[in-house]
Write a protein that holds these residues in place. Structure first.
Motif, PDB file in Angstrom:
ATOM      1  N   GLU A  49     -37.461 -42.856  37.630  1.00  0.00           N
ATOM      2  CA  GLU A  49     -38.802 -42.274  37.567  1.00  0.00           C
ATOM      3  C   GLU A  49     -38.823 -40.759  37.708  1.00  0.00           C
ATOM      4  O   GLU A  49     -39.777 -40.113  37.287  1.00  0.00           O
ATOM      5  CB  GLU A  49     -39.689 -42.882  38.657  1.00  0.00           C
ATOM      6  CG  GLU A  49     -39.997 -44.334  38.426  1.00  0.00           C
ATOM      7  CD  GLU A  49     -40.914 -44.902  39.504  1.00  0.00           C
ATOM      8  OE1 GLU A  49     -41.306 -44.164  40.428  1.00  0.00           O
ATOM      9  OE2 GLU A  49     -41.231 -46.099  39.407  1.00  0.00           O
ATOM     10  N   HIS A  50     -37.795 -40.177  38.321  1.00  0.00           N
ATOM     11  CA  HIS A  50     -37.767 -38.730  38.569  1.00  0.00           C
ATOM     12  C   HIS A  50     -36.459 -38.158  38.021  1.00  0.00           C
ATOM     13  O   HIS A  50     -35.421 -38.815  38.081  1.00  0.00           O
ATOM     14  CB  HIS A  50     -37.853 -38.432  40.063  1.00  0.00           C
ATOM     15  CG  HIS A  50     -39.056 -39.057  40.705  1.00  0.00           C
ATOM     16  ND1 HIS A  50     -40.323 -38.563  40.532  1.00  0.00           N
ATOM     17  CD2 HIS A  50     -39.180 -40.149  41.492  1.00  0.00           C
ATOM     18  CE1 HIS A  50     -41.172 -39.313  41.192  1.00  0.00           C
ATOM     19  NE2 HIS A  50     -40.508 -40.287  41.790  1.00  0.00           N
ATOM     20  N   PRO A  51     -36.479 -36.929  37.523  1.00  0.00           N
ATOM     21  CA  PRO A  51     -35.240 -36.345  36.987  1.00  0.00           C
ATOM     22  C   PRO A  51     -34.264 -35.983  38.097  1.00  0.00           C
ATOM     23  O   PRO A  51     -34.653 -35.777  39.247  1.00  0.00           O
ATOM     24  CB  PRO A  51     -35.731 -35.094  36.260  1.00  0.00           C
ATOM     25  CG  PRO A  51     -36.986 -34.715  36.975  1.00  0.00           C
ATOM     26  CD  PRO A  51     -37.616 -36.015  37.412  1.00  0.00           C
ATOM     27  N   LEU A  52     -32.992 -35.924  37.745  1.00  0.00           N
ATOM     28  CA  LEU A  52     -31.948 -35.403  38.624  1.00  0.00           C
ATOM     29  C   LEU A  52     -31.396 -34.143  37.976  1.00  0.00           C
ATOM     30  O   LEU A  52     -31.404 -34.019  36.752  1.00  0.00           O
ATOM     31  CB  LEU A  52     -30.822 -36.428  38.794  1.00  0.00           C
ATOM     32  CG  LEU A  52     -31.177 -37.745  39.456  1.00  0.00           C
ATOM     33  CD1 LEU A  52     -29.985 -38.693  39.428  1.00  0.00           C
ATOM     34  CD2 LEU A  52     -31.636 -37.527  40.882  1.00  0.00           C
ATOM     35  N   ALA A  53     -30.899 -33.240  38.767  1.00  0.00           N
ATOM     36  CA  ALA A  53     -30.350 -31.989  38.238  1.00  0.00           C
ATOM     37  C   ALA A  53     -28.980 -32.225  37.605  1.00  0.00           C
ATOM     38  O   ALA A  53     -28.216 -33.086  38.046  1.00  0.00           O
ATOM     39  CB  ALA A  53     -30.237 -30.956  39.358  1.00  0.00           C
ATOM     40  N   VAL A  78     -24.022 -36.117  36.854  1.00  0.00           N
ATOM     41  CA  VAL A  78     -25.062 -36.057  35.822  1.00  0.00           C
ATOM     42  C   VAL A  78     -24.684 -35.006  34.776  1.00  0.00           C
ATOM     43  O   VAL A  78     -24.388 -33.862  35.117  1.00  0.00           O
ATOM     44  CB  VAL A  78     -26.440 -35.725  36.442  1.00  0.00           C
ATOM     45  CG1 VAL A  78     -27.493 -35.545  35.352  1.00  0.00           C
ATOM     46  CG2 VAL A  78     -26.866 -36.806  37.434  1.00  0.00           C
ATOM     47  N   VAL A  79     -24.693 -35.434  33.506  1.00  0.00           N
ATOM     48  CA  VAL A  79     -24.369 -34.515  32.410  1.00  0.00           C
ATOM     49  C   VAL A  79     -25.495 -34.412  31.380  1.00  0.00           C
ATOM     50  O   VAL A  79     -25.473 -33.541  30.519  1.00  0.00           O
ATOM     51  CB  VAL A  79     -23.057 -34.923  31.694  1.00  0.00           C
ATOM     52  CG1 VAL A  79     -21.869 -34.758  32.628  1.00  0.00           C
ATOM     53  CG2 VAL A  79     -23.132 -36.334  31.150  1.00  0.00           C
ATOM     54  N   ARG A  80     -26.499 -35.325  31.475  1.00  0.00           N
ATOM     55  CA  ARG A  80     -27.587 -35.303  30.489  1.00  0.00           C
ATOM     56  C   ARG A  80     -28.859 -35.862  31.111  1.00  0.00           C
ATOM     57  O   ARG A  80     -28.826 -36.812  31.878  1.00  0.00           O
ATOM     58  CB  ARG A  80     -27.193 -36.159  29.279  1.00  0.00           C
ATOM     59  CG  ARG A  80     -28.206 -36.222  28.189  1.00  0.00           C
ATOM     60  CD  ARG A  80     -27.646 -36.920  26.945  1.00  0.00           C
ATOM     61  NE  ARG A  80     -26.935 -38.143  27.236  1.00  0.00           N
ATOM     62  CZ  ARG A  80     -27.484 -39.363  27.196  1.00  0.00           C
ATOM     63  NH1 ARG A  80     -28.755 -39.508  26.900  1.00  0.00           N
ATOM     64  NH2 ARG A  80     -26.765 -40.432  27.456  1.00  0.00           N
ATOM     65  N   ILE A  81     -29.988 -35.241  30.757  1.00  0.00           N
ATOM     66  CA  ILE A  81     -31.302 -35.689  31.223  1.00  0.00           C
ATOM     67  C   ILE A  81     -32.251 -35.639  30.033  1.00  0.00           C
ATOM     68  O   ILE A  81     -32.351 -34.609  29.370  1.00  0.00           O
ATOM     69  CB  ILE A  81     -31.862 -34.767  32.321  1.00  0.00           C
ATOM     70  CG1 ILE A  81     -30.885 -34.657  33.485  1.00  0.00           C
ATOM     71  CG2 ILE A  81     -33.218 -35.263  32.815  1.00  0.00           C
ATOM     72  CD1 ILE A  81     -31.076 -33.414  34.292  1.00  0.00           C
ATOM     73  N   GLU A  82     -32.942 -36.745  29.775  1.00  0.00           N
ATOM     74  CA  GLU A  82     -33.948 -36.783  28.716  1.00  0.00           C
ATOM     75  C   GLU A  82     -35.229 -37.382  29.276  1.00  0.00           C
ATOM     76  O   GLU A  82     -35.199 -38.461  29.862  1.00  0.00           O
ATOM     77  CB  GLU A  82     -33.478 -37.654  27.548  1.00  0.00           C
ATOM     78  CG  GLU A  82     -32.293 -37.114  26.807  1.00  0.00           C
ATOM     79  CD  GLU A  82     -31.836 -38.043  25.688  1.00  0.00           C
ATOM     80  OE1 GLU A  82     -32.650 -38.865  25.221  1.00  0.00           O
ATOM     81  OE2 GLU A  82     -30.672 -37.951  25.314  1.00  0.00           O
ATOM     82  N   GLU A  83     -36.343 -36.691  29.082  1.00  0.00           N
ATOM     83  CA  GLU A  83     -37.628 -37.255  29.483  1.00  0.00           C
ATOM     84  C   GLU A  83     -38.097 -38.157  28.353  1.00  0.00           C
ATOM     85  O   GLU A  83     -38.377 -37.695  27.246  1.00  0.00           O
ATOM     86  CB  GLU A  83     -38.648 -36.154  29.757  1.00  0.00           C
ATOM     87  CG  GLU A  83     -39.960 -36.700  30.258  1.00  0.00           C
ATOM     88  CD  GLU A  83     -40.943 -35.616  30.659  1.00  0.00           C
ATOM     89  OE1 GLU A  83     -41.983 -35.962  31.220  1.00  0.00           O
ATOM     90  OE2 GLU A  83     -40.667 -34.433  30.401  1.00  0.00           O
ATOM     91  N   GLU A  84     -38.171 -39.452  28.620  1.00  0.00           N
ATOM     92  CA  GLU A  84     -38.568 -40.404  27.589  1.00  0.00           C
ATOM     93  C   GLU A  84     -40.075 -40.596  27.554  1.00  0.00           C
ATOM     94  O   GLU A  84     -40.645 -40.803  26.503  1.00  0.00           O
ATOM     95  CB  GLU A  84     -37.863 -41.729  27.817  1.00  0.00           C
ATOM     96  CG  GLU A  84     -36.357 -41.576  27.698  1.00  0.00           C
ATOM     97  CD  GLU A  84     -35.714 -42.773  27.102  1.00  0.00           C
ATOM     98  OE1 GLU A  84     -36.013 -43.887  27.560  1.00  0.00           O
ATOM     99  OE2 GLU A  84     -34.925 -42.589  26.164  1.00  0.00           O
ATOM    100  N   SER A  85     -40.692 -40.564  28.711  1.00  0.00           N
ATOM    101  CA  SER A  85     -42.145 -40.659  28.840  1.00  0.00           C
ATOM    102  C   SER A  85     -42.495 -40.209  30.250  1.00  0.00           C
ATOM    103  O   SER A  85     -41.618 -39.873  31.042  1.00  0.00           O
ATOM    104  CB  SER A  85     -42.625 -42.094  28.582  1.00  0.00           C
ATOM    105  OG  SER A  85     -42.086 -42.975  29.551  1.00  0.00           O
ATOM    106  N   LYS A  86     -43.787 -40.214  30.550  1.00  0.00           N
ATOM    107  CA  LYS A  86     -44.199 -39.824  31.894  1.00  0.00           C
ATOM    108  C   LYS A  86     -43.565 -40.782  32.894  1.00  0.00           C
ATOM    109  O   LYS A  86     -43.634 -41.994  32.738  1.00  0.00           O
ATOM    110  CB  LYS A  86     -45.719 -39.863  32.010  1.00  0.00           C
ATOM    111  CG  LYS A  86     -46.219 -39.368  33.334  1.00  0.00           C
ATOM    112  CD  LYS A  86     -47.717 -39.349  33.379  1.00  0.00           C
ATOM    113  CE  LYS A  86     -48.159 -38.832  34.740  1.00  0.00           C
ATOM    114  NZ  LYS A  86     -49.598 -38.787  34.843  1.00  0.00           N
TER     115      LYS A  86
END
Length: 99
Positions: A49-53, A78-86
């Motif tokens: 639910e929340h992003p990680l750095a 962590v090597v990649r973060i994508e916001e898929e939706s809220k």
């Protein structure tokens, strides 16, 4: 040349499993519930639910559906973060150790 579509060195196993993600921190090792989307020999992707750095170190516990198969404890970064939706982020990690 590889014979599969995404040209990766290792195949991905597509999953839809609940996992526990522990954010490894000097002060607090917080635990989050997540859904593992895929797993390969070198990486994993999960939804939270929340992003990680980027570069955050995590431990992911993947329980087995069978009592005859041991759970996986994976340590990674962590090597990649994508916001898929809220409130839905896809986090990609590189696997550094598997127990």
């Amino acid at each position: 040349m590889k014979d599969f579509d995404d040209k990766r060195d290792f195949y991905r196993m597509m999953l839809n499993s609940e996992v526990i993600v522990t954010v490894i921190d000097d002060e607090v090792n917080s635990q989050l519930s997540a859904t593992c989307r895929d797993l390969s020999a070198t990486g994993m992707a999960f939804e939270i639910e929340h992003p990680l750095a980027i570069s955050t170190h995590v431990k992911v516990r993947v329980d087995s559906a069978s009592s005859q198969i041991q759970a996986l404890d994976i340590r990674g970064r962590v090597v990649r973060i994508e916001e898929e939706s809220k409130n839905c982020y896809l986090i990609g990690i590189t696997i550094e150790e598997i127990d």
